[in-house]
Design an enzyme around this catalytic site. Structure first.
Site, PDB file in Angstrom:
ATOM      1  N   LEU A 125       0.831  -1.207   0.000  1.00  0.00           N
ATOM      2  CA  LEU A 125       0.000   0.000   0.000  1.00  0.00           C
ATOM      3  C   LEU A 125       0.868   1.260   0.000  1.00  0.00           C
ATOM      4  O   LEU A 125       0.709   2.131  -0.853  1.00  0.00           O
ATOM      5  CB  LEU A 125      -0.930  -0.021   1.227  1.00  0.00           C
ATOM      6  CG  LEU A 125      -1.733   1.240   1.508  1.00  0.00           C
ATOM      7  CD1 LEU A 125      -2.774   1.477   0.418  1.00  0.00           C
ATOM      8  CD2 LEU A 125      -2.447   1.150   2.864  1.00  0.00           C
ATOM      9  N   ALA A 130       2.885   8.337  -0.352  1.00  0.00           N
ATOM     10  CA  ALA A 130       1.571   7.970   0.192  1.00  0.00           C
ATOM     11  C   ALA A 130       1.784   6.997   1.343  1.00  0.00           C
ATOM     12  O   ALA A 130       1.821   5.790   1.178  1.00  0.00           O
ATOM     13  CB  ALA A 130       0.689   7.336  -0.887  1.00  0.00           C
ATOM     14  N   SER A 132       0.855   7.752   5.472  1.00  0.00           N
ATOM     15  CA  SER A 132      -0.351   7.910   6.290  1.00  0.00           C
ATOM     16  C   SER A 132      -1.561   8.279   5.435  1.00  0.00           C
ATOM     17  O   SER A 132      -2.675   7.846   5.694  1.00  0.00           O
ATOM     18  CB  SER A 132      -0.118   8.985   7.352  1.00  0.00           C
ATOM     19  OG  SER A 132       0.807   8.514   8.300  1.00  0.00           O
ATOM     20  N   HIS A 338      17.734  -1.639  33.647  1.00  0.00           N
ATOM     21  CA  HIS A 338      18.927  -2.468  33.415  1.00  0.00           C
ATOM     22  C   HIS A 338      20.230  -1.657  33.447  1.00  0.00           C
ATOM     23  O   HIS A 338      21.314  -2.246  33.427  1.00  0.00           O
ATOM     24  CB  HIS A 338      18.832  -3.176  32.064  1.00  0.00           C
ATOM     25  CG  HIS A 338      17.942  -4.390  32.067  1.00  0.00           C
ATOM     26  ND1 HIS A 338      16.570  -4.315  32.111  1.00  0.00           N
ATOM     27  CD2 HIS A 338      18.236  -5.712  32.016  1.00  0.00           C
ATOM     28  CE1 HIS A 338      16.059  -5.537  32.086  1.00  0.00           C
ATOM     29  NE2 HIS A 338      17.046  -6.407  32.042  1.00  0.00           N
ATOM     30  N   GLU A 363       1.671   0.333   9.800  1.00  0.00           N
ATOM     31  CA  GLU A 363       0.228   0.034   9.770  1.00  0.00           C
ATOM     32  C   GLU A 363      -0.589   1.135  10.445  1.00  0.00           C
ATOM     33  O   GLU A 363      -1.516   0.883  11.193  1.00  0.00           O
ATOM     34  CB  GLU A 363      -0.070  -1.360  10.350  1.00  0.00           C
ATOM     35  CG  GLU A 363       0.436  -2.467   9.425  1.00  0.00           C
ATOM     36  CD  GLU A 363      -0.141  -3.838   9.736  1.00  0.00           C
ATOM     37  OE1 GLU A 363      -1.293  -3.923  10.196  1.00  0.00           O
ATOM     38  OE2 GLU A 363       0.572  -4.828   9.504  1.00  0.00           O
TER      39      GLU A 363
END
Lengths: 380, 245
Positions: A125, A130, A132, A338, A363
């Site tokens: 996609l 292109a 978001s 840590h 995504e």
């Protein structure tokens, strides 16, 4: 309301945990370091049924529900989010899309091998311009009667090299804007497809990401998904469900970071007592636990809605935005707990932190999820 | 040939062990239950034998209350054909062996883990063989079929042993019997629901032992750090405190 998991759901969670803790852990650091695709693990996980979890067994899948899928992705991502994303894309974008919208012929030809894990798929996609704003598709698919000709470039494509089947979104009728967009099943070895170099990413380094160039790629008409102009709606509906996968991945990353922090805090001593006995550290862990539990509840709620065929747009956007954002916070705190050890690769938490960052981006960025949520609340 | 695999339902190996009733009973509150690891390996070997051909059916059996059914379902998900739960709490080894002897007579090969990882009893397999008047071999680390006989590998002091044994047989298996336990595939998990899990009433049997008292091992001593230039101090500590030199 029932928060209890079924025996099957618990068994799937345990199966995913066993595979992750027994097998994925073995080479996760090396694969991250060198950017090696987990070919062997994907084959094993496919044999166990993880590549088409929610697809009907008639089409090669495992016939599980979305709750089980959330549980499995969390367990896998605790150890290895790269492997989890390969599975997530195949399941919740590619298989889900074909299962829901494919024709019988498309399902027989493509879904069966994808869901059974004989091959894997990718979802194309994003484009250089292109991301978001997915409606601005520059890739074109010109209708030639019995076939389409695709031209253009897709960016940031996970599984680009390892996949055999692509779902490609492209513009057929620019004058119709997003209603002119179509979705196609394209075989990766079609003439005219070339791959850009392997992206040298900050995290998720074991998943293969490339750009994909299309130059006069011929796609038969029967490979279009749905009616003419259905592509944008298709992409949006698929991504809506896909967010549950990435949200669960983020949840797993956060949970993995917390478990490592708990173990470390109980062992490591400073000022004569374990870190766990220092309130500054204990409270950090409490904050992690609350955030993770919230994220888990959002993921499971979205999954439950999907399993019960209810609207998921807002629920999946909330789950993805929240889980991704808290994964970033939790992993950052895990590195802090840590100390110096957190900053070296051997202790895993710096890798989890690098992996968490991508869950806020791919995504649909966290900002895009907020657009989805706020639009729903603010609509007239 | 029919194989019966005995399945103990035991606490997950990472469980924090606590006792109740003035240290006379294990506190099962909040415990995650699993298939006894040795039994899980036995089941894996049974599956391998079935895949090699000649095995008609694998049954898994357990003596326990309803809570143990999740463990039996997992064994069905891994690949057993059916399951039997004898409905009674597992009181002691003789009680369990007595119960199992009532359902085990139809099987040509019975696989029992060498011990259960909870009480480390190492007794049920041998008692069951005695009650059934079957041959039994302990500490089995390999088993194959050869016509109507079983070829058994055992680890013995300083080497290994190969035996040929006639059935019916109780093989008490240990590490090495299979490489690693199988993770159930999702198809198996879904099928497990449809496989028979038969609940059998317990027979009249009496336990021969009872728990008097449990004691936890002494807590691990704290780790002592010795500076690298103080080799002498390290040797003194190893000699006088750890008593390993």
């Amino acid at each position: 309301m029932n928060f209890e998991l079924t025996e099957e759901q618990l068994m799937i969670k345990e199966a995913a945990r066993d595979y992750a803790q027994r097998e994925l852990i073995q080479d996760v650091l090396e694969r991250d370091e060198k950017g090696i695709f987990p070919t062997k693990h994907i084959k094993n996980l496919a044999d166990l049924g993880f590549m088409g979890m929610m697809v009907d067994p008639e089409y090669g899948g495992s016939g599980m529900d979305t709750i089980s899928y959330v549980l499995a992705l969390e367990e896998l991502s605790k150890i290895d989010a790269s492997t989890a994303v390969i599975i997530s894309i195949n399941n919740s974008l590619v298989c889900y899309g074909l299962n829901r919208f494919g024709t019988e012929e498309q399902k027989r030809k493509y879904l069966v091998p994808l869901a059974s894990g004989q091959i894997i798929g990718a979802f194309l996609l994003s484009e250089p311009e292109a991301g978001s704003d997915a409606s601005q598709q520059h890739t074109t698919a010109v209708d030639m009667g019995d076939h389409y000709i695709i031209n253009g470039t897709k960016n940031w494509i996970s599984n680009a090299n390892s996949a055999s089947t692509y779902l490609v979104i492209a513009q057929t009728n620019p004058e119709k804007k997003h209603k002119g967009i179509n979705a196609f099943i394209v075989e990766k070895d079609s003439p005219g497809i070339t791959l850009g170099p392997h992206e040298d990413k900050m995290g998720m380094r074991s998943s293969d990401t490339h750009s994909v160039m299309f130059s006069d790629v011929k796609v038969p008409k029967e490979n279009r998904i749905g009616e003419d102009g259905f592509g944008f709606k298709f992409a949006m509906m698929i991504l809506e469900a896909g967010r549950i996968g990435i949200a669960s991945q983020a949840l797993g990353i956060a949970q993995g970071a917390m478990e490592r922090s708990v173990a470390y805090a109980k062992e490591r001593k400073a000022f004569g007592k374990t870190l766990a006995k220092h309130q500054a550290i204990a409270f950090k862990i409490a904050d992690m636990a609350v955030k993770i539990e919230n994220a888990r509840n959002l993921c499971l709620k979205a999954a439950w809605l999907k399993d019960n065929h209810m609207p998921i747009t807002v629920a999946s956007a909330m789950a993805k935005q929240y889980a991704a954002d808290i994964a970033m916070e939790v992993t950052t705190e895990a590195v802090q707990i840590h100390g110096g050890y957190g900053y070296v690769k051997e202790y895993h938490v710096e890798r989890l932190m690098r992996e968490a960052k991508l869950t806020q981006i791919y995504e649909g960025t966290s900002e895009v999820q907020k657009i989805v949520v706020s639009r729903d609340l603010l609509k007239d | 040939m029919k194989i019966l695999v005995l399945i103990s339902n035991v606490p997950d190996t990472t469980t924090k062990i606590r006792f109740t009733g003035d240290n006379t009973a294990f506190d099962a509150a909040g415990v995650q239950w699993i298939i006894n690891p040795w039994d899980e390996l036995a089941l894996t070997r049974a599956m391998e034998l079935k895949e090699a051909g000649g095995v008609e059916k694998i049954t898994v059996a357990n003596v326990g209350e309803k809570i143990t059914e999740a463990t039996l379902r997992k064994a069905l998900a891994v690949g057993a054909d059916d399951a039997i739960r004898i409905d009674a709490p597992a009181k002691d080894a003789f009680f369990v062996a007595s119960q199992l002897s009532k359902i085990a007579g139809d099987y040509d090969l019975i696989l029992a883990g060498i011990e259960a990882s909870d009480y480390n009893g190492n007794a049920v397999g041998g008692m069951l063989a005695e009650l059934l008047d079957y041959n039994s071999v302990s500490a089995v680390s390999g088993i194959n079929m050869d016509g109507d006989k079983f070829v058994i590998n055992r680890e013995i002091d300083g080497g290994s042993q190969v035996l040929s044994v006639t059935g019916p047989l109780v093989a008490i298996v240990q590490k090495g019997i299979a490489k690693e336990p199988r993770i159930p595939a999702m198809r198996g998990i879904m099928m497990a629901r449809k496989k028979p899990l038969n609940v059998v009433e317990a027979v009249d049997a009496h336990e021969k032992t009872s728990f008097v008292n449990f004691e936890l091992p002494p807590p691990k001593a704290a780790c002592k750090m010795v500076d690298e230039e103080n080799a002498k101090e390290l040797i003194t500590l190893l000699h006088e405190e750890a008593k390993v030199l």
